[in-house]
Every structure is written in C-alpha cells, then in structure tokens.
Write an enzyme that holds these catalytic residues in place. Structure first.
Site, mmCIF file in Angstrom:
data_model
loop_
_atom_site.group_PDB
_atom_site.id
_atom_site.type_symbol
_atom_site.label_atom_id
_atom_site.label_comp_id
_atom_site.label_asym_id
_atom_site.label_seq_id
_atom_site.Cartn_x
_atom_site.Cartn_y
_atom_site.Cartn_z
ATOM 1 N N ASP A 130 0.728 -1.327 0.095
ATOM 2 C CA ASP A 130 0.151 0.068 0.194
ATOM 3 C C ASP A 130 0.782 1.301 0.078
ATOM 4 O OD1 ASP A 130 0.656 -0.784 2.343
ATOM 5 O OD2 ASP A 130 -0.595 0.409 3.597
ATOM 6 N N HIS A 140 8.102 -0.318 12.626
ATOM 7 C CA HIS A 140 6.886 -0.953 11.856
ATOM 8 C C HIS A 140 7.267 -2.409 12.042
ATOM 9 C CE1 HIS A 140 3.450 -1.458 9.445
ATOM 10 N NE2 HIS A 140 4.088 -1.590 8.364
#
Length: 310
Positions: free
Chosen positions: A66, A142
């Site tokens: 994404d 992340h």
C-alpha cells in the site's frame, strides 16, 4: 512558490471509496517530491492536477504494497509520456530488484535514467540536499524495515520588503534591489528612510516530518523535536491499542502524545483503517491531548506557511 503538502492518499492497507492508499506530493519552491506511491497513485496525481513529469524525486518509506505498488505503473506512465529527465528514488533495500524484475518481464526499456538510492539505517541520515530543501531519513518502528522523512526548506538569507513599502515610496526596481541588500532609502526630498523600516528578516525555514507506518516510540521525540508539521500514523483509535502494537501501527492517543512530547507545531493524522467511516471520534481523541491536530483528507493541500507553533 511556497512550501505545500498535497495529500493524494490517506487510507491504510487498501483503497476505499473515499480514501486512496498512502501518497503525498510535497512542493518546496517548485521542487516536487512524491512520498510513497500506493496503488492508484497515477490517478490521484491527475486528480490533484499535479504534472506527473514535474516530480523529480520519490521517497518510499517501506516495501509494503500500500506504499509502493503504484510505483511501477507511475514510472511506466512517465516513460510512455516521453520523460527524459532523470528520476531519483530513495527506498529501503529491495526496491531495485522488484522494479528490475517487473521491467524485465514486461520488456520495458526506460527512456530516462532511473536512479535508485538505498536508504541506510543511520538516524537522521541526509539523503538529498539542493537549493530548495534538505531531506533526511530516519528509522521508524513498523513490522518491516521502514523510514520516516524530514523535509526542511533552505534558509533564505536575503531581506524582503515589508508589505506596501514599494507602493508607499514609489520604489523603482533598482531601489528595491539595493534595499534588499541592506541599503537605506534616500527620498527625493533628502529624507533618509532606515532599512529596518523597509525590510523584514527572512522567515525561519520550516520542517515537515512524515512518519507512516510506525508505532509509538520515545526514540522519535528528539528527531521530531519542534517540527512545524508532523504527519503520523493513526491507523487505529485508542480502543484498538493492542492491535496497533501487534501490527506496528499508531493510535490517536499515541500520535497526539508523541506530538505533545516533541513540541511540534501541528499534528496531521493519516493512514486511517477502512473500519472508520467517520473519523470525527478519532480527531476528538487526539484533540483531548494535542488540540492542534488535523486529519488528512485525499486531495487536500496544506500550506506550510500557515502552520505555526501553538
């Protein structure tokens, strides 16, 4: 020309009917930088009325789809539309192999130089500097190797004329040039107008920080300290804190807390989960901790000159 942040996509994971995947164009005095390129980025660039070929540099935060699946198509479109200018891409290790495989199997030979620069793990690593701005990367938190970016406009050393001064004193172009260089103004009747009454000091350069995707981590506080605008991951609300932590994302409360701790001017929330049709409750949570918070909306444009400290 100014310093602007143009939101192309503000959603998480997958596009929805009202939010595209992560992408932004930052315009610093005409130098255009694309940050992330989620699927559909070409369409969003056109909808935003940004000239595709005017983008000279692309920053990819990490290699989740994404955030970069729109990149091969964008590069291909640049090629098909006759681009000849070089394109610089800064990304974590691995992007070169992905793009190489795509262009190899599609038998695509680009008509312009594609320069892929691998971002290293050094904190606040300078990756680009020109006469418009400086860009630094830094590791964020992340589920895979991911980087944030700080874009800082270059300091302007020249004085500028105060508003209406040129009209008030009927200044010629030559007069204005001399005044900007520090000279006083000698009026036709012999009166001397001091330079300090005619000019103003250059504004302090502003900084824009982009942190998406990431979870809360206090190591970011000194890196983000005092930036005028912080764009931060807000995938979830506070009710989903455990889920956010498990997936390496941020929440409303975490983003607002970090913004407050870092003393930033304004917080820009982005990367909203598709589960939230109405993000007003998310904004309310953030406002309770950091009032100067706004939410990213696709195709909105933020003028950095209007962003100031609280």
């Amino acid at each position: 020309m100014g310093f602007f942040v143009h939101i192309l996509g503000s959603g998480a994971s997958m596009p929805t009917g009202h939010r595209s995947c992560s992408a932004q164009v930052v315009n610093v005095e005409g130098f255009k930088i694309l940050i992330d390129a989620g699927e559909g980025v070409q369409n969003q660039i056109r909808r935003a009325h940004v000239k595709m070929q005017s983008i000279g540099t692309i920053l990819i935060s990490h290699l989740h789809g994404d955030h970069f699946f729109g990149l091969p198509g964008l590069i291909s479109s640049m090629h098909l539309c006759g681009r000849t200018e070089p394109l610089d891409i800064f990304a974590p290790q691995g992007l070169n192999e992905v793009l190489g495989a795509i262009f190899r199997v599609s038998n695509t030979a680009l008509a312009f130089p594609l320069n892929i620069h691998t971002i290293g793990p050094d904190t606040q690593q300078p990756i680009l500097s020109n006469n418009k701005c400086t860009i630094r990367s830094f590791p964020i938190y992340h589920s895979i190797e991911t980087y944030g970016f700080i874009i800082e406009e270059k300091r302007k050393n020249a004085l500028s004329l105060k508003r209406n001064v040129a009209t008030q004193y009927n200044l010629s172009a030559d007069d204005m040039q001399k005044i900007k260089q520090g000279a006083d103004y000698l009026m036709p009747d012999g009166t001397v107008i001091p330079n300090s009454l005619l000019t103003q000091q250059p504004k302090q350069p502003k900084r824009y920080a982009y942190c998406c995707d990431t979870s809360y981590n206090e190591n970011l506080i000194p890196i983000l300290n005092g930036v005028e605008l912080l764009c931060f991951d807000c995938t979830f609300d506070s009710k989903n804190t455990d889920l956010a932590i498990s997936k390496g994302h941020g929440t409303t409360v975490q983003a607002a807390t970090l913004a407050k701790q870092a003393g930033v001017g304004q917080l820009l929330l982005t990367h909203f989960s598709a589960r939230f049709k109405d993000i007003t409750p998310l904004l309310d949570e953030a406002h309770s901790i950091f009032p100067n918070t706004i939410a990213a909306t696709d195709l909105d444009m933020i003028d950095m000159q209007n962003v100031s400290k609280q």
